[in-house]
Each structure stands twice: as structure tokens, then as C-alpha cells.
Scaffold this motif. Structure first.
Motif, PDB file in Angstrom:
ATOM      1  N   ARG A 106       1.019  -1.248  -0.262  1.00  8.97           N
ATOM      2  CA  ARG A 106      -0.624   0.026  -0.073  1.00  8.97           C
ATOM      3  C   ARG A 106       1.157   1.309   0.254  1.00  8.97           C
ATOM      4  O   ARG A 106       0.604   2.719  -0.276  1.00  8.97           O
ATOM      5  N   VAL A 148      -9.158   6.151  -2.447  1.00  5.82           N
ATOM      6  CA  VAL A 148     -10.374   5.881  -1.833  1.00  5.82           C
ATOM      7  C   VAL A 148     -10.685   4.410  -1.559  1.00  5.82           C
ATOM      8  O   VAL A 148     -10.618   3.254  -0.724  1.00  5.82           O
ATOM      9  N   ASN A 149     -10.693   3.940  -3.051  1.00  2.60           N
ATOM     10  CA  ASN A 149     -10.687   2.141  -2.823  1.00  2.60           C
ATOM     11  C   ASN A 149      -9.045   1.768  -2.492  1.00  2.60           C
ATOM     12  O   ASN A 149      -9.788   0.472  -1.655  1.00  2.60           O
ATOM     13  N   HIS A 151      -8.061   2.091   0.555  1.00  2.00           N
ATOM     14  CA  HIS A 151      -8.049   2.214   2.270  1.00  2.00           C
ATOM     15  C   HIS A 151      -9.534   1.035   1.964  1.00  2.00           C
ATOM     16  O   HIS A 151      -9.995   1.265   3.256  1.00  2.00           O
ATOM     17  N   MET A 152     -10.205   1.071   1.002  1.00  2.00           N
ATOM     18  CA  MET A 152     -11.386  -0.441   1.461  1.00  2.00           C
ATOM     19  C   MET A 152     -10.607  -1.758   1.842  1.00  2.00           C
ATOM     20  O   MET A 152      -9.878  -1.816   1.433  1.00  2.00           O
ATOM     21  N   PRO A 153     -11.584  -2.397   2.207  1.00  2.00           N
ATOM     22  CA  PRO A 153     -11.207  -3.678   3.176  1.00  2.00           C
ATOM     23  C   PRO A 153     -10.732  -4.446   2.375  1.00  2.00           C
ATOM     24  O   PRO A 153     -11.207  -4.018   1.111  1.00  2.00           O
ATOM     25  N   THR A 165     -17.870   7.703  -3.097  1.00  2.00           N
ATOM     26  CA  THR A 165     -17.552   8.402  -2.453  1.00  2.00           C
ATOM     27  C   THR A 165     -15.651   9.530  -2.769  1.00  2.00           C
ATOM     28  O   THR A 165     -16.115  10.579  -2.503  1.00  2.00           O
ATOM     29  N   GLU A 666     -15.181   4.350  12.854  1.00  2.00           N
ATOM     30  CA  GLU A 666     -13.660   4.179  12.112  1.00  2.00           C
ATOM     31  C   GLU A 666     -14.126   2.562  11.089  1.00  2.00           C
ATOM     32  O   GLU A 666     -13.909   2.812   9.628  1.00  2.00           O
ATOM     33  N   GLU A 667     -14.408   1.736  11.258  1.00  2.00           N
ATOM     34  CA  GLU A 667     -14.120  -0.019  10.877  1.00  2.00           C
ATOM     35  C   GLU A 667     -15.696   0.525   9.771  1.00  2.00           C
ATOM     36  O   GLU A 667     -15.375   0.035   8.707  1.00  2.00           O
ATOM     37  N   LYS A 669     -16.765   2.457   7.664  1.00  2.00           N
ATOM     38  CA  LYS A 669     -16.045   3.150   6.800  1.00  2.00           C
ATOM     39  C   LYS A 669     -15.177   2.532   5.709  1.00  2.00           C
ATOM     40  O   LYS A 669     -15.236   2.759   4.842  1.00  2.00           O
ATOM     41  N   ARG A 670     -14.351   1.701   6.078  1.00  2.00           N
ATOM     42  CA  ARG A 670     -13.791   0.387   5.876  1.00  2.00           C
ATOM     43  C   ARG A 670     -14.543  -0.809   4.988  1.00  2.00           C
ATOM     44  O   ARG A 670     -13.916  -1.419   4.214  1.00  2.00           O
TER      45      ARG A 670
END
Length: 675
Positions: A106, A148-149, A151-153, A165, A666-667, A669-670
């Protein structure tokens, strides 16, 4: 094809999208980059895409270091430096594309993202047009989407969700952007593009070889725009004066030796009469100090802050430094004027000189005209008319492609080809005048214009570049003579320019509707003009004018800073107040659960306010399974922990949001929410 892309692993899919965005950001710079750099960037991006699709390992660091060393050497050989705008942009593109071959973590992706942002901004070094701005806006949304992508899980969250987003982020940032644009002090040199940003711009030159202006006839780009305060003048009176060329070596025309000419009595001595014309000029960047005004301006044009101008003895206006940015200025001109010495002075000899060994037949023609018994004792005006009659009746034509002229350009025009563009005609005319011992010189600039009916501006293009002559007459001074108007009256009167060959698309549209291309161009140029007037030309003067409109008597840049700080503080206070009010009115746990219900409702998992998080977790697990590491497992576990926080945790002291709830928020959002 789409099914194959969606079947790829997430890393491969995300990498392909990132490479596509990078290619979009780099595309506008292809014409400005060295050929090898563009080819390298395309090859590396294609190679990286192939590696992603095939699942092949990335090259080792030794290969990357070797490529970096070779590209640095190539940059040095191309630009002879590793510093400066062009070399810096080349290295930036190289580093961005090579870094895509190191996308292993990352952290590497973040480096690529922010290098992409820098490359996006570097496009404005070369062009600040509306088209480039719009394409870079799309590039910005693309880079925000991949950011943004990232930071996604785990899982395969849809790119559409990341794009949504990113769009909301850009939309929320627009008010801040607008405030900064309007009020951030524009202080040089912190504001603007580098001084070499417009190097290499096309346009008029400080010298002229026969055939050079004809090349500009193929350039349909805008040179300047004019807005008249009242009724516009006639098109045949629209002469925008540029460099004046008086020194001729047989091949090239150059400016006069002004110091020598002034020393011997050749000064501007401008006298104007009649009603003046008031107008505003929007001049495109030229990297030249030439202030284009209609003939003739008796007073200095009102230039932006930092610029000063002075009239030269040849009546041209020059600024104290080149125009490297779009500039707008006001001017006043008098179509009726007289200039130059009224009686013969020694300095006029420069404008009679001809180099030996050139154009012998033209010299013989001059002797024949002078020796004509009907013209003995004829004054300059009569001799000029004789030459114009020869142009009018001798079968001479106006053309964009007269062929390549040789050493004796005037001889070929008068006796062999009998065709040429404006500089062929003007040069041959001035040489013949000088051969008859009449002071004459060439004036270059722009002639005519086109009214844009959409915004009311007169557009003068590079293809409007023109060359005409001035001859000196006793008692009158310098008098404009445009021999092209005799050969092709429509070029000056109705301003019918030679037709530039159109491309296939333009030809197809013209065949479909003869006026469609014209209307599209008018609308597009009007939009570009508004962009120039209100965005690119939004200067510190306009900022101070804005402060005057809101009540400041004599605003300064310090006042701009105070207003900007006040708006920032006010926005921060309003945001803090809204946050405190929102927390007082709503239970943060209930609000977070409502957001989760809304997301699940879009995926088809309906619920009511009475549905508990545990029931929602069971619905999610039943639909998406609870395999270890899956998106369904992570989502159902999050819902169970949300319920546990509500009913098993002790309340936070002082009414503050518990740390467990902040972590769950916070979780949230992910999480990879189902579409």
C-alpha cells in the motif's frame, strides 16, 4: 470482456484501473515530452498491465535501477540538464511510470497516487485551456477514486462505490476551493506558472523570411480577442501593429537600427485626429513583449500591475517584459493619424538601402519606371500608384502555396511566379520602392477579425497574421500601403482568408450541416473566452475590486488575508457548532446503526427500527456466508460487536463517545458493504 475483467483478482483489477488513470493524466503532455519518454511511458504501462493480468512477478530492483539510470542519461542528453520545467516534467513522468513496477504494498501505491497528482498539475505548465482543465478534473476524480479504493478492506468492493465517495469528497471540497480561488492572495512569484511556461509558442517573429507568415495561415489558434466599448471600426481599418522590419540582407528582414535612425531624425512624431476607439484586448501568451494595439495608439495601454509599456520610434508598443501569461489590457486608438518626419532627414537613408547582388531584374524595373517620360518629376504618391496598378493589372494572385522562392525573391514575384502570400507581396513591393530611392519598410502584425456572435468579442487568430508596407512621403510622413489589398481586396475588406484544409471529421460535419462546425466553434471559443476572462485572468486587481464591492475603501493584499482567515475561522466555528448540536440531538450508536441499515437495505436486506444488530448479522451470514476473511464474515462480526458495545460496555464518563464506538465508526468506513 467485462466479465473477464470482473473475474480478475482485486489487485489486478485495481492495478488496471490505476494504470488507466495514469495514462489519462499523461496523455495531454505527449506533444510536450520527448518522443523516447512518451514511448517509454506507454511501454511500461502496457507491460505493467500485462503483468497484472497474467499474475506474473514484478521485475527486480536491479532492472529498475538500470532503467532509471538510462532514463536519467536520456533526460540529460535531451535537455542538457536535470533541472528546470521540461527536464523536471520528463523525470516526473519517468519516475511515475517506473514506480508502477514496484506496486507491492500500500505504501508503494500511495507514492504512485501522489506522483500522479503532481503529474496532473504539471499539465498546466503547458496549457491552461478549458479543455485541459476539464480533462484534469476527470483525472483528479480518477486519482481520488483509486485512493479511496485503496483504503477499502479486503474483498472486491465495486469501483462505483469508491467513485461515488470520491465524487462526494470533491463536491464537499468545492466551497473551500472557491473561497481560496477568490481570496487567496496572488503574490508573485508564488502565484502563476514558471516564466518559461510559454517557450516555443507559435506566432509572429521578430524577423521575417519570405514564406514564414504563410505558415501561420495554417494556425487557427486565437492570438487576441477584442471587446470594443462602442461601435466597432470597419474590418479594413483593423490593423494591429507588431514588429516593424526595415533592415534587409537579401534573405531576411529585421528590425531597424533604431538608435541610428533616431539619432538622425527618424522619430515617431505621432499626430492623431478624429474620434478615438476604446477597446479591451485579451492577449494570449506569446513570450514576447509586443503590445498589440490598433493603429495608432497615442497613449500607453493600461496594462496589469507589474507591466509598463513604451512607444518605439517605429510606432510599435513594447512592454518591459514578455507576456508569459494571458493578459488583458485597455487601449485607445485613432484610425486617423500621421507619424514620422515630415521632411527628409539623414536617418531615412536606412529605409532606402538594398544589399548588393540581389534582385537585378527588380532594380532594372525601378530604373524603367523612373525613366518613363510620363513619370518624370512624379512624386512618391504617383510612383506608388503606378506599382499598385502593375499589381492590379499584371495577373498577380494571392495564394497560400506559391512554392519555394529562391535567392532573388522580388525578381521571382514580379516576373516569374506572380503569386504569393502577404509577405511575398509586401517584400517585393518594398524592395521595388527602395530601388526607386523611396524610403519604405515592412510592418507585421494582424489584420481583420471575426465577430463571435455568442459573446460579442472580435477574435483575431494566428492565421490573421499579415504584412503590409509603409512608404515615406514628404509632408505626410509614413503612409500605410497594403499591396495585398490590391491583389486580393477580399482579404482586407471582407476578410476572406485562404481556406485551411480540414480534417476528415470536420469535413463530415460540414457535409452534414455547412454551419454546424462554425456554430460549434463559436460556442467553444465563447466558453474558452469566459474561462480566460473569469478564471485565468482573475488577478489581484480583481480580488481587490471584489473587496471594494463588499465595503473596503482601499483594500490591500493584507485585507485579503484577513477576510480569508475570518472565513476559515467562521467555517470552523460553524462546523464545531453543528457537530455539538448533532451529538446533543442524536444518539451516536443509533445513528451508526441507522447508517448500517441503510447500506443493507440497498443490498436487499430489509429491516425495521426494531431489528437488532444480531438479527441483521444473522441475515448477512445467511446470505453471504461466514467463511474466514470474507466480506460477509467481517460485516456480521462488526454488527455483533456493535450490539455488544451497546449492551455490554460501561457508559463513557462525561457523556463522551466511548472509544469502542469510535473504533466501530472508523471500521464502518472501511467495510465492503454489499451492493
Amino acid at each position: 470482456m467485462l466479465s473477464r475483467l470482473t473475474a480478475l483478482p482485486r489487485d489486478a483489477r485495481d492495478t488496471l484501473f490505476l494504470l488507466l488513470v495514469i495514462a489519462w493524466v499523461l496523455l495531454p503532455q505527449v506533444n510536450e515530452l520527448p518522443l523516447w519518454c512518451s514511448a517509454l511511458a506507454a511501454a511500461v504501462l502496457l507491460w505493467r498491465g500485462w503483468l497484472a493480468v497474467q499474475g506474473k512477478p514484478l521485475p527486480g530492483k536491479r532492472w529498475l535501477l538500470l532503467l532509471l539510470a538510462l532514463t536519467m542519461a536520456a533526460t540529460w542528453l535531451t535537455h542538457r540538464t536535470l533541472l528546470g520545467r521540461d527536464a523536471g516534467v520528463t523525470m516526473l513522468v519517468v519516475l511515475l511510470t517506473l514506480k508502477t513496477l514496484e506496486l507491492r504494498a500500500r505504501r508503494d501505491a500511495f507514492v504512485v497516487f501522489f506522483l500522479g497528482f503532481f503529474c496532473m498539475l504539471s499539465n498546466f505548465f503547458y496549457s491552461q485551456s478549458l479543455l485541459v482543465a476539464f480533462s484534469m478534473l476527470l483525472g483528479l476524480l480518477g486519482l481520488l477514486t483509486v485512493l479511496v479504493n485503496a483504503h477499502m478492506p479486503v474483498g472486491k468492493p465495486p469501483l462505483a462505490q469508491a467513485a461515488k465517495t470520491a465524487g462526494w469528497m470533491a463536491l464537499l471540497g468545492m466551497p473551500i476551493m472557491l473561497v481560496l480561488f477568490l481570496l487567496f492572495p496572488r503574490l508573485a512569484p508564488l502565484w502563476g506558472v514558471p516564466s518559461d511556461a510559454m517557450t516555443g509558442r507559435s506566432g509572429l517573429s521578430a524577423s521575417m523570411q519570405v514564406g514564414t507568415i504563410a505558415k501561420l495561415a495554417l494556425d487557427e489558434s486565437v492570438a487576441l480577442r477584442i471587446k470594443f466599448d462602442g461601435a466597432p471600426p470597419r474590418k479594413q481599418d483593423m490593423y494591429f501593429r507588431g514588429p516593424v522590419l526595415s533592415s534587409f540582407d537579401g534573405i531576411e528582414w529585421r528590425p531597424s537600427r533604431l538608435n541610428t535612425a533616431v539619432r538622425y531624425g527618424v522619430t515617431a512624431s505621432l499626430a492623431v485626429s478624429g474620434e478615438p476607439l476604446n477597446y479591451e484586448v485579451t492577449l494570449e501568451p506569446t513570450n514576447r513583449p509586443w503590445v498589440f494595439v490598433m493603429e495608432a495608439a497615442a497613449q500607453s495601454p493600461v496594462l496589469p500591475s507589474g507591466y509598463q509599456s513604451a512607444m518605439q520610434p517605429d510606432l510599435q508598443w513594447l512592454a518591459n517584459r514578455p507576456f508569459t501569461d494571458l493578459v488583458r489590457y485597455k487601449a485607445q486608438s485613432y484610425p486617423a493619424f500621421q507619424h514620422g518626419p515630415l521632411q527628409s532627414v539623414p536617418g531615412l537613408q536606412e529605409f532606402r538601402d538594398l544589399p548588393p547582388g540581389f534582385n537585378p531584374r527588380t532594380l532594372a524595373l525601378a530604373r524603367d519606371i523612373r525613366g518613363d517620360p510620363n513619370l518624370r518629376g512624379a512624386d512618391t504618391a504617383r510612383l506608388v500608384e503606378v506599382v499598385l496598378d502593375r499589381l492590379r493589372e499584371g495577373g498577380y494572385t494571392y495564394t497560400l502555396e506559391p512554392g519555394v522562392y529562391g535567392q532573388h525573391t522580388a525578381d521571382e514575384f514580379w516576373f516569374d511566379r506572380k503569386q504569393g502570400f502577404c509577405e511575398h507581396i509586401a517584400s517585393a513591393f518594398v524592395i521595388l520602392m527602395r530601388a526607386m530611392d523611396i524610403p519604405a519598410r515592412i510592418v507585421t502584425g494582424y489584420q481583420g477579425g471575426e465577430l463571435n456572435s455568442v459573446d460579442g468579442f472580435w477574435v483575431v487568430r494566428q492565421s490573421s497574421a499579415h504584412a503590409w508596407a509603409e512608404v515615406w512621403q514628404s509632408g505626410r510622413g509614413w503612409v500605410r500601403v497594403d499591396p495585398t489589398s490590391v491583389v486580393a481586396p477580399a482579404r482586407i475588406g471582407e476578410f476572406e482568408r485562404l481556406v485551411v484544409p480540414q480534417g476528415a471529421v470536420a469535413q463530415a460535419l460540414s457535409a452534414f450541416s455547412p454551419t454546424l462546425m462554425t456554430q460549434l466553434r463559436l460556442f467553444w471559443e465563447a466558453a474558452n473566452n469566459n474561462w480566460n476572462q473569469w478564471v485565468l485572468n482573475y488577478t489581484q486587481g480583481k480580488q481587490l475590486e471584489l473587496l471594494k464591492n463588499i465595503g473596503f475603501e482601499s483594500p490591500s493584499w493584507e485585507d485579503l488575508s484577513y477576510v480569508l482567515i475570518a472565513i476559515i475561522v467562521l467555517a470552523a466555528l460553524l462546523g464545531a457548532g453543528w457537530t455539538l448540536w448533532d451529538r446533543a440531538q442524536h444518539d451516536p450508536w443509533v445513528r451508526l446503526l441507522a447508517r448500517a441499515r441503510k447500506r443493507l437495505d440497498k443490498a436487499g436486506i430489509a429491516s425495521t427500527p426494531a431489528t437488532s444488530p444480531r438479527q441483521l448479522a444473522l441475515e448477512v451470514a445467511g446470505r453471504y456466508g461466514r467463511q474466514e476473511g470474507s466480506a460477509g464474515r467481517m460485516l456480521s462480526d462488526w454488527l455483533l460487536r456493535l450490539e455488544q458495545q451497546r449492551y455490554a460496555a460501561a457508559p463513557a464518563a462525561g457523556g463522551k463517545t466511548p472509544p469502542q464506538l469510535r473504533a466501530l465508526r472508523e471500521e464502518f468506513k472501511r467495510l465492503a458493504w454489499p451492493a
